[in-house]
Design a protein around this motif. Structure first.
Motif, short mmCIF file in Angstrom:
data_model
loop_
_atom_site.label_atom_id
_atom_site.label_comp_id
_atom_site.label_asym_id
_atom_site.label_seq_id
_atom_site.Cartn_x
_atom_site.Cartn_y
_atom_site.Cartn_z
N TYR A 1 5.36 0.12 2.27
CA TYR A 1 4.50 -0.68 3.29
C TYR A 1 3.61 -1.77 2.79
O TYR A 1 3.20 -1.79 1.74
CB TYR A 1 3.45 0.34 3.87
N GLU A 2 3.69 -2.84 3.51
CA GLU A 2 2.76 -3.95 3.13
C GLU A 2 1.98 -4.89 3.98
O GLU A 2 2.76 -4.86 5.32
CB GLU A 2 3.68 -5.12 2.19
N ALA B 1 2.17 0.06 -5.08
CA ALA B 1 0.91 0.24 -4.18
C ALA B 1 -0.37 -0.20 -4.82
O ALA B 1 -0.67 0.51 -5.60
CB ALA B 1 0.92 1.84 -3.65
N GLY B 2 -1.26 -0.87 -3.99
CA GLY B 2 -2.54 -0.92 -4.40
C GLY B 2 -2.68 -2.67 -5.12
O GLY B 2 -3.68 -2.83 -5.35
N ASP B 3 -1.45 -3.16 -5.05
CA ASP B 3 -1.44 -4.38 -5.88
C ASP B 3 -1.72 -5.63 -4.68
O ASP B 3 -0.98 -5.41 -3.86
CB ASP B 3 -0.37 -4.74 -6.70
N LEU B 4 -2.37 -6.66 -5.22
CA LEU B 4 -2.47 -7.62 -4.29
C LEU B 4 -1.54 -8.85 -5.14
O LEU B 4 -1.70 -9.01 -6.12
CB LEU B 4 -3.76 -8.11 -4.10
N MET B 5 -0.98 -9.84 -3.92
CA MET B 5 0.28 -10.71 -4.74
C MET B 5 0.01 -11.79 -4.00
O MET B 5 0.34 -12.20 -2.84
CB MET B 5 1.57 -10.04 -4.82
N PHE C 1 0.86 -1.15 0.02
CA PHE C 1 0.07 0.02 -0.06
C PHE C 1 0.86 1.36 0.14
O PHE C 1 0.23 2.34 0.03
CB PHE C 1 -1.02 0.22 0.93
N HIS C 2 2.21 1.05 -0.33
CA HIS C 2 3.04 2.28 -0.42
C HIS C 2 4.33 1.76 -1.24
O HIS C 2 4.74 0.89 -0.79
CB HIS C 2 3.31 2.85 0.97
N GLY C 3 4.77 2.70 -2.09
CA GLY C 3 5.77 2.15 -2.80
C GLY C 3 5.97 1.42 -3.98
O GLY C 3 4.61 1.03 -4.56
N SER C 4 6.82 0.72 -4.29
CA SER C 4 6.86 -0.15 -5.19
C SER C 4 8.27 -1.00 -5.43
O SER C 4 9.12 -0.98 -4.58
CB SER C 4 7.01 0.56 -6.65
#
Ligand SMILES: [Fe+2]
Length: 360
Positions: free
Chosen positions: A318-319, A295-299, A278-281
């Motif tokens: 952040y994850e 950020a915003g991806d589910l894996m 939910f933040h960064g890449s």
């Protein structure tokens, strides 16, 4: 010939057939949120989609033992009450609302986590003025495979059974004349039926980990510095899970901070891992293949026993990570190899893995 047997004479163990990792991008999740929000609200109040792995023929899980659903409520909407014997980790990815779990009321906001214990009636309410969107992680997938997922919509109200310390009477009943006793010097015991069907009870609370409070502690882990080989995270620990280190009896949920340009060591574990960034890449390398995320991806980042490592790019990451680790510890099946140069260990039975963090 009959159908009862499959000949396994002389058969060697097969290698694991790992499911491939999947990244579900933010844009795809956003489109599904819009689609759900466009539907009329159903009678049970649930606008919901399950993320299902394309290899999954047996349940609605994203991993064999982990179901993840996307739940959307419009402003003012609420769901009816449910209860079930699966346990849940709830996580807000948009908006705010209220949750009622087993008679307890929690107000929840962005990136808050809370758990739903087994058979506690619960419902959710959007108290904000935008969409209230949650990810719900549950062991329903596993219970579905076992064909024992019990779920009820609108359960009739029941009195909560209070947790009581064992009375003297109970203690007596449990020890004599039907007590558990040692059968031999090696430590094999015999336990009578009365104790078998009445294991010690523990209080199973609904707990809330507000993101702003968790973040203030998490951000301090940055001070561990570039040379720290462990991971900068906190387990959202529910003490009822005891030695299996869980958030629910089945899952742990951890919040991680990755400072820029941190690369983990490749490692593997039989627990499956699902990450929501939910933040960064950054990128993950899983079984030699590279997957990009932001950020915003589910894996599904680590199918059980896949060798993997993660790396952050130029910003803080952040994850939230959910793994079926407590279940694997309880089953004595949690193989863990923290470095491919080290032998594997059965966590919970053999000594776990150290880091280079100084005690303090
Ligand atoms: Fe991992």
């Amino acid at each position: 010939m009959n159908n009862y047997f499959r000949d396994q004479t002389g058969l060697s163990p097969k290698p694991l057939d790992l499911w491939e990792p999947i990244v579900i991008p933010k844009e795809v999740i956003d489109a599904e949120i819009d689609r759900l929000a466009s539907l009329p609200q159903p009678a049970n109040g649930r606008r919901r989609s399950a993320f299902v792995h394309p290899r999954n023929q047996k349940s609605e899980g994203l991993a064999p033992g982990i179901q993840v659903t996307l739940d959307v409520l419009k402003p003012g909407e609420r769901t009816v009450a449910f209860r079930q014997n699966s346990t849940q980790v709830n996580f807000v990815i948009q908006g705010k609302g209220s949750s009622f779990v087993g008679g307890k009321h929690v107000d929840v906001g962005l990136y808050d986590v809370w758990n739903t214990p087994s058979m506690h009636p619960y419902w959710h309410h959007n108290t904000g003025d935008e969409l209230f969107v949650r990810l719900t992680y549950s062991n329903a997938a596993l219970l579905d495979m076992m064909n024992v997922h019990y779920a009820e919509e609108n359960p009739s109200p029941v009195e909560a059974v209070p947790h009581e310390e064992m009375s003297e009477e109970d203690k007596k009943r449990r020890s004599s004349p039907f007590g558990t006793f040692k059968l031999n010097d090696e430590g094999a015991y015999l336990m009578p039926y009365e104790i078998l069907i009445s294991p010690p009870t523990v209080h199973s609370p609904a707990l809330h980990w507000p993101w702003q409070e968790v973040k203030s502690h998490l951000d301090k882990l940055e001070a561990l510095g570039k040379d720290y080989v462990g991971r900068r995270l906190y387990l959202l620990y529910n003490p009822m899970t005891g030695r299996t280190n869980g958030t629910t009896p089945n899952f742990f949920a951890t919040m991680t901070i990755r400072p820029p340009k941190i690369v983990d060591r490749p490692h593997r574990h039989t627990s499956a891992a699902i990450n929501y960034y939910f933040h960064g890449s950054g990128r993950s390398t899983v079984e030699g293949k590279v997957y990009q995320w932001k950020a915003g991806d589910l894996m599904l980042s680590a199918p059980g026993w896949a060798v993997h490592n993660h790396a952050s790019y130029d910003d803080y990451v952040y994850e939230l990570t959910v793994q079926d680790q407590p279940l694997n510890i309880a089953m004595e099946s949690l193989l863990w190899q923290e470095s491919l140069k080290l032998p594997m260990a059965v966590l919970g039975v053999q000594e776990g893995v150290g880091t280079n963090r100084a005690a303090g």
